[in-house]
Scaffold this motif. Sequence first.
Motif, mmCIF file in Angstrom:
data_model
loop_
_atom_site.group_PDB
_atom_site.id
_atom_site.type_symbol
_atom_site.label_atom_id
_atom_site.label_comp_id
_atom_site.label_asym_id
_atom_site.label_seq_id
_atom_site.Cartn_x
_atom_site.Cartn_y
_atom_site.Cartn_z
ATOM 1 N N LEU A 32 0.718 -1.178 0.146
ATOM 2 C CA LEU A 32 -0.027 0.153 -0.091
ATOM 3 C C LEU A 32 0.933 1.443 -0.024
ATOM 4 N N ASP A 33 2.031 1.155 0.335
ATOM 5 C CA ASP A 33 3.117 2.216 0.165
ATOM 6 C C ASP A 33 2.654 3.269 1.255
ATOM 7 N N LEU A 34 2.317 2.558 2.554
ATOM 8 C CA LEU A 34 2.139 3.552 3.694
ATOM 9 C C LEU A 34 2.907 3.156 4.859
ATOM 10 N N PRO A 35 2.958 3.926 5.677
ATOM 11 C CA PRO A 35 3.766 3.558 6.891
ATOM 12 C C PRO A 35 2.963 2.479 7.802
ATOM 13 N N VAL A 36 3.801 1.756 8.469
ATOM 14 C CA VAL A 36 3.234 0.626 9.142
ATOM 15 C C VAL A 36 2.232 0.874 10.161
ATOM 16 N N GLY A 37 2.506 2.131 10.987
ATOM 17 C CA GLY A 37 1.696 2.403 12.027
ATOM 18 C C GLY A 37 0.103 2.848 11.461
ATOM 19 N N VAL A 38 0.179 3.338 10.104
ATOM 20 C CA VAL A 38 -1.071 3.704 9.508
ATOM 21 C C VAL A 38 -1.719 2.473 9.145
ATOM 22 N N VAL A 39 -0.974 1.351 8.757
ATOM 23 C CA VAL A 39 -1.678 0.315 8.411
ATOM 24 C C VAL A 39 -2.327 -0.472 9.225
ATOM 25 N N GLN A 40 -1.501 -0.670 10.506
ATOM 26 C CA GLN A 40 -2.032 -1.121 11.575
ATOM 27 C C GLN A 40 -3.320 -0.677 12.225
ATOM 28 N N VAL A 41 -3.349 0.658 11.986
ATOM 29 C CA VAL A 41 -4.596 1.393 12.734
ATOM 30 C C VAL A 41 -5.898 1.052 11.628
ATOM 31 N N ILE A 42 -5.604 1.073 10.405
ATOM 32 C CA ILE A 42 -6.574 0.525 9.397
ATOM 33 C C ILE A 42 -7.141 -1.017 9.669
ATOM 34 N N LEU A 43 -5.885 -1.614 9.967
ATOM 35 C CA LEU A 43 -6.385 -3.261 10.166
ATOM 36 C C LEU A 43 -7.134 -3.301 11.344
ATOM 37 N N GLY A 44 -6.678 -2.496 12.331
ATOM 38 C CA GLY A 44 -7.672 -2.611 13.668
ATOM 39 C C GLY A 44 -9.224 -2.341 13.222
ATOM 40 N N ASP A 45 -9.489 -1.357 12.526
ATOM 41 C CA ASP A 45 -10.867 -1.071 12.328
ATOM 42 C C ASP A 45 -11.508 -2.319 11.409
ATOM 43 N N MET A 46 -10.681 -2.721 10.434
ATOM 44 C CA MET A 46 -11.037 -3.692 9.674
ATOM 45 C C MET A 46 -11.449 -4.944 10.479
ATOM 46 N N ARG A 47 -10.695 -5.279 11.647
ATOM 47 C CA ARG A 47 -11.141 -6.498 12.293
ATOM 48 C C ARG A 47 -12.003 -6.142 13.133
ATOM 49 N N ASP A 48 -12.419 -4.847 13.703
ATOM 50 C CA ASP A 48 -13.697 -4.751 14.452
ATOM 51 C C ASP A 48 -14.833 -5.064 13.491
ATOM 52 N N HIS A 49 -14.851 -4.601 12.276
ATOM 53 C CA HIS A 49 -15.893 -5.028 11.332
ATOM 54 C C HIS A 49 -15.829 -6.349 10.814
ATOM 55 N N GLY A 50 -15.116 -7.231 11.227
ATOM 56 C CA GLY A 50 -14.887 -8.601 10.610
ATOM 57 C C GLY A 50 -14.597 -8.820 9.339
ATOM 58 N N LEU A 51 -13.935 -7.896 8.793
ATOM 59 C CA LEU A 51 -13.563 -7.976 7.505
ATOM 60 C C LEU A 51 -12.328 -8.823 7.051
ATOM 61 N N ILE A 52 -11.370 -8.894 8.418
ATOM 62 C CA ILE A 52 -10.291 -9.916 8.107
ATOM 63 C C ILE A 52 -9.924 -10.788 9.372
ATOM 64 N N SER A 53 -9.293 -11.496 9.220
ATOM 65 C CA SER A 53 -8.678 -12.528 10.284
ATOM 66 C C SER A 53 -7.200 -12.324 10.378
ATOM 67 N N VAL A 54 -6.758 -12.419 11.441
ATOM 68 C CA VAL A 54 -5.216 -12.163 11.714
ATOM 69 C C VAL A 54 -4.770 -13.058 12.575
ATOM 70 N N THR A 55 -3.599 -14.048 12.362
ATOM 71 C CA THR A 55 -3.108 -14.844 12.954
ATOM 72 C C THR A 55 -1.720 -14.815 13.082
ATOM 73 N N SER A 56 -1.172 -14.860 14.492
ATOM 74 C CA SER A 56 0.163 -14.593 14.854
ATOM 75 C C SER A 56 0.691 -15.769 15.578
ATOM 76 N N GLN A 57 2.032 -16.251 15.609
ATOM 77 C CA GLN A 57 2.537 -17.083 16.437
ATOM 78 C C GLN A 57 3.698 -16.327 17.226
ATOM 79 N N VAL A 58 3.928 -15.068 16.889
ATOM 80 C CA VAL A 58 4.724 -14.196 17.606
ATOM 81 C C VAL A 58 4.739 -14.150 18.978
ATOM 82 N N GLY A 59 5.556 -14.876 19.950
ATOM 83 C CA GLY A 59 5.347 -14.873 21.317
ATOM 84 C C GLY A 59 5.610 -16.369 21.618
#
Lengths: 190, 113
Positions: free
Chosen positions: B68-95
Motif C-alpha cells: 500500500l506504500d503506507l507507513p506501518v503504523g497507519v496500516v496497523q490502525v486501518i487493520l484494527g478498524d477492519m478487524r472490528d468490522h469482521g473484514l479480516i482475520s489475523v493470526t500470529s504465533q509471535v511470542g
Amino acid sequence: MDSGLSEDPVALKILIAGGFGVGKTTLVGSISEIKPLKTEEVLSDRGIGVDDLDGVEGKTTTTVAMDFGRITIRDGLVVYLFGTPGQERFWFMWDELSYGALGAVVIADTRRLTDCFPSIDYFEQRGTPFVVAVNCFDGVPSHSIEDVKIALDLEDHVPVLMCDVRRRASAKEVMITLVEHSLRTLTTAL
Amino acid sequence: MNVWMDDEAGPVVRPYALTRGRTRPSGETFDLIALVSAVREGGSGPEQEAILRAAQSPISVADLAVELDLPVGVVQVILGDMRDHGLISVTSQVGSRPSERILKEVINGLRAL
Ligand SMILES: Nc1nc2c(ncn2[C@@H]2O[C@H](COP(=O)(O)OP(=O)(O)O)[C@@H](O)[C@H]2O)c(=O)[nH]1
Ligand SMILES: [Mg+2]
C-alpha cells in the motif's frame, strides 16, 4: 517434504542492527528480495507513549525507511528480515520488532566499534539471541575475533564472525550462524 | 534539517490524516509479521479495498505496508478498524517459541539458498 497435513503458516523474524552506514541494507539485499518499509516517527513527542495525536494538523511525523526482506524457506515457512537504524531514537520501533524475534545480527565496523554498543546493550537486556558480524570493509580483517570480543565485552557464548555483507555466501553464513545460535539458546533454555 | 536527522529519515508527511489522527489500532496491536487474511468483502475506502485484495491469501502486515506504500503504523490502525468490522482475520504465533524442527528446517533452507 509434504506431510499431507495442512499446518499453519510459520513466520519468523530476524533483526539486523548496527550503526549508520555499517552495511545493514547491503546485508538484507544480499540475501533476500529487499523492499523499503515505511515507519514513522512523531516528531513532536518522538513517538514515545503516544496514544492519539489530538489535532493531526498541528503535529508532524517523519517517515523512516526500514529495510525489509523476506526469505521463503518453503511454502508456509518464511523468515522476515528487518534492518533497523541503530540510533537510540528508534527504540520505539525496536521494542515492537524484537518482541518474539528469533534473533538479531549486530553488524560492527572495527573502525568505529562503539557504534554498535547501543544495539548490543539492547539485545542483552531483552534477552534476544544475537551474533556480531564484523563487516570487513577493506577486505582484510584488521582485528582478530578475540580482540573484538574483548573490546565489546561480549559473553563467551555470543558468536562473532567476520563477513563481507556484499557477498551472498558471506551473508548466508551470518544468517546460519544466528539461527544455529538461536537453536542452541532455545534448547538450553528448555 | 535537524542535526539528528540522517539519510534514513525521509520527507515530513502527515499520513495520520487517513486514520483520523490515531496512532494505535483499537484493540490489540498487530505484529509486523502477523498474517492477515480477507474474510469478506465490503471494505470502506480505497485503502481497505486494497488490503482485502492483497489479503486474498495470508499476507504479513509488513508486506501489506509495502504493497500500500503506507507507513506501518497507519496500516496497523486501518487493520484494527477492519478487524472490528469482521473484514479480516489475523493470526500470529509471535511470542510462542518456534520448534526445534522448524529451526533446523530454516538452517537447511538457508544452506540451500
Ligand atoms: N568496501 C565495502 N563497502 C561496503 C561493505 N558493506 C557495505 N559497503 C558500502 O557501505 C555503504 C553503507 O552500507 P549500507 O548497507 O547502506 O549501510 P546501512 O546504513 O547500515 O544500511 C554502502 O555504500 C555499501 O555499498 C563492504 O563490506 N565493503
Ligand atoms: Mg541502510
